[in-house]
Design an enzyme around this catalytic site. Sequence first.
Site, PDB file in Angstrom:
ATOM      1  N   GLY A 199       0.559  -4.280  -0.685  1.00 15.58           N
ATOM      2  CA  GLY A 199       1.862  -3.622  -0.685  1.00 15.58           C
ATOM      3  C   GLY A 199       2.236  -2.921  -1.969  1.00 15.58           C
ATOM      4  O   GLY A 199       3.409  -2.585  -2.158  1.00 15.58           O
ATOM      5  N   GLU A 200       1.262  -2.678  -2.856  1.00 14.92           N
ATOM      6  CA  GLU A 200       1.584  -2.051  -4.133  1.00 14.92           C
ATOM      7  C   GLU A 200       0.915  -0.691  -4.317  1.00 14.92           C
ATOM      8  O   GLU A 200       0.900  -0.158  -5.433  1.00 14.92           O
ATOM      9  CB  GLU A 200       1.203  -2.975  -5.290  1.00 14.92           C
ATOM     10  CG  GLU A 200       2.059  -4.222  -5.370  1.00 14.92           C
ATOM     11  CD  GLU A 200       1.932  -4.927  -6.707  1.00 14.92           C
ATOM     12  OE1 GLU A 200       2.969  -5.163  -7.348  1.00 14.92           O
ATOM     13  OE2 GLU A 200       0.782  -5.215  -7.112  1.00 14.92           O
ATOM     14  N   ASN A 234      -5.738   7.647   4.451  1.00 12.90           N
ATOM     15  CA  ASN A 234      -4.693   8.663   4.541  1.00 12.90           C
ATOM     16  C   ASN A 234      -4.394   9.315   3.185  1.00 12.90           C
ATOM     17  O   ASN A 234      -3.828   8.668   2.306  1.00 12.90           O
ATOM     18  CB  ASN A 234      -3.433   8.005   5.104  1.00 12.90           C
ATOM     19  CG  ASN A 234      -2.341   8.993   5.405  1.00 12.90           C
ATOM     20  OD1 ASN A 234      -2.480  10.181   5.166  1.00 12.90           O
ATOM     21  ND2 ASN A 234      -1.239   8.494   5.931  1.00 12.90           N
ATOM     22  N   PRO A 235      -4.702  10.611   3.007  1.00 13.63           N
ATOM     23  CA  PRO A 235      -4.415  11.271   1.725  1.00 13.63           C
ATOM     24  C   PRO A 235      -2.953  11.673   1.572  1.00 13.63           C
ATOM     25  O   PRO A 235      -2.535  12.069   0.478  1.00 13.63           O
ATOM     26  CB  PRO A 235      -5.309  12.521   1.779  1.00 13.63           C
ATOM     27  CG  PRO A 235      -5.372  12.851   3.240  1.00 13.63           C
ATOM     28  CD  PRO A 235      -5.369  11.530   3.964  1.00 13.63           C
ATOM     29  N   GLU A 238      -2.418   2.380  10.965  1.00 12.52           N
ATOM     30  CA  GLU A 238      -1.689   2.700  12.189  1.00 12.52           C
ATOM     31  C   GLU A 238      -0.263   2.163  12.129  1.00 12.52           C
ATOM     32  O   GLU A 238       0.675   2.810  12.608  1.00 12.52           O
ATOM     33  CB  GLU A 238      -2.421   2.110  13.409  1.00 12.52           C
ATOM     34  CG  GLU A 238      -3.784   2.713  13.676  1.00 12.52           C
ATOM     35  CD  GLU A 238      -4.892   2.079  12.857  1.00 12.52           C
ATOM     36  OE1 GLU A 238      -6.055   2.460  13.022  1.00 12.52           O
ATOM     37  OE2 GLU A 238      -4.596   1.186  12.024  1.00 12.52           O
ATOM     38  N   GLU A 252      -0.350   9.754   1.672  1.00 12.71           N
ATOM     39  CA  GLU A 252       0.401   8.763   0.891  1.00 12.71           C
ATOM     40  C   GLU A 252       0.416   9.087  -0.606  1.00 12.71           C
ATOM     41  O   GLU A 252       1.495   9.121  -1.212  1.00 12.71           O
ATOM     42  CB  GLU A 252      -0.167   7.369   1.153  1.00 12.71           C
ATOM     43  CG  GLU A 252       0.061   6.903   2.583  1.00 12.71           C
ATOM     44  CD  GLU A 252      -0.609   5.579   2.902  1.00 12.71           C
ATOM     45  OE1 GLU A 252      -0.318   5.010   3.958  1.00 12.71           O
ATOM     46  OE2 GLU A 252      -1.440   5.126   2.084  1.00 12.71           O
ATOM     47  N   PRO A 275      -8.748  -2.668  -3.606  1.00 15.64           N
ATOM     48  CA  PRO A 275      -9.490  -2.835  -2.347  1.00 15.64           C
ATOM     49  C   PRO A 275      -8.559  -2.788  -1.139  1.00 15.64           C
ATOM     50  O   PRO A 275      -7.403  -3.228  -1.213  1.00 15.64           O
ATOM     51  CB  PRO A 275     -10.137  -4.211  -2.498  1.00 15.64           C
ATOM     52  CG  PRO A 275      -9.281  -4.940  -3.484  1.00 15.64           C
ATOM     53  CD  PRO A 275      -8.761  -3.893  -4.422  1.00 15.64           C
ATOM     54  N   ARG A 276      -9.063  -2.270  -0.030  1.00 14.41           N
ATOM     55  CA  ARG A 276      -8.269  -2.216   1.197  1.00 14.41           C
ATOM     56  C   ARG A 276      -7.857  -3.612   1.631  1.00 14.41           C
ATOM     57  O   ARG A 276      -6.754  -3.813   2.144  1.00 14.41           O
ATOM     58  CB  ARG A 276      -9.085  -1.532   2.304  1.00 14.41           C
ATOM     59  CG  ARG A 276      -8.332  -1.352   3.615  1.00 14.41           C
ATOM     60  CD  ARG A 276      -7.185  -0.381   3.436  1.00 14.41           C
ATOM     61  NE  ARG A 276      -6.602   0.027   4.714  1.00 14.41           N
ATOM     62  CZ  ARG A 276      -5.608   0.911   4.806  1.00 14.41           C
ATOM     63  NH1 ARG A 276      -5.116   1.469   3.704  1.00 14.41           N
ATOM     64  NH2 ARG A 276      -5.112   1.243   5.969  1.00 14.41           N
TER      65      ARG A 276
END
Length: 422
Positions: A309-310, A334-335, A66, A337, A267-268
């Site tokens: 952030g990578e 989100n696809p 978000e 990105e 991993p998220r």
Amino acid sequence: MSGRTLPLVLYRLASHAVAPAVPLLFRTRLKRGKEDPARIGERFGKAGLPRPAGRLIWLHAASVGETMSILPLVPPLGEHSTVLLTTGTVTSATLAAQRLPKGAIHQFVPVDLPGPVSRFVHHWQPDLALFCESEIWPNLIMEAHRRRVPVGIINGRMSDRSFRRWSRLPSLSRPLLAPLALLTGQSDADAQRFRALGAPASSPGNLKFDVPPLPVDEGARATLAAAIGTRPVLLAASTHPGEEEQIIALAKGLTQTLPELLTIIAPRHPQRGEAIAALLASEGTASARRSLGEEPQPGHAFYLADTLGELGLLFSLSTLALMGGSLVAHGGHNPIEPIKLDCPVISGPHVANFRDIYADLAAACGVVIAPDAERLHRHVLALLTDAEARAQLGTRGREAIARHEGALKRTLEALRPWLEKP
């Protein structure tokens, strides 16, 4: 408070009742690394910074996804006011520290209890409050209404399941949603659901289509590209518990045909890196770990990218992205990105969080959705071994995204009357 109904009164009473147990919950979250110990006071409405003078617009986003979708709103809103962004997770706070423009402020959102909420709103005194997507917190919204702060929901999302749940409690949903200053839905279907619940909803489009490509550190890219060489790369992006085992099994099957395949697991939540590293070791797989400064060597079948952030860097180097959150019932990620960085996308069946985006991409044949493990293996193998098929998939995905851009401009137009108020 006018408009208070029995369900809202009961919710507020329940909030008071559970308040004494909440500090214990947060101590548990601190031990699990889910809270920032230096800023835990913010979760109880104790501001970490003074309120700047002048107009202040409060934006709230739940977590990383978000936050990414509303970051493009911050600079234009900052032309009118100071922007205060609240989020609820450590990873989103790190993202905010990296991406927020100068002058914008980040705070952790207070827990939705009367005391913390009252302290937060009293301190920051926002001139406009904007909640992102499906963030409907009764105490936060009621407190803003009580203090006559205009409240809006931007990029609103309402799943079928959530709509059914809210529809059963109109005496809860309508007092929260009917007084909203505005609501911009991601799609016509989302706007229609919100209108049925009493909200003044429009549908300027999904802000996620207008998010710029993720940043890529070119120095880090050159170093990692040299380590990877010409190997095909399958990136499992933003994975969740229960998915890594499936990805390891998938990769082992693929290496029977593609022995040089490198599978990257990102991993998220990077703090899960230790557990995933232990899982890889227990499977007897050779791997390297990015958080330790390691690079993939020719003998490594897996690379654990447990850093924050990578993803832009990883998408830019990967042959194919398998989106996490879709192999378990999480709802997908989100696809857009990876597609914006020319990385074609495949997904598992669980994409409810991005159902409209995936539906548009699938209709344009710009994404592959595999309903089970057998077909996932078949589609991934076909794409990894067919450069022309990958190129066509990527082109169709980019064209589908381009057709939906423009939501940012339309959302700002919807906000304009509230930005121009004295």
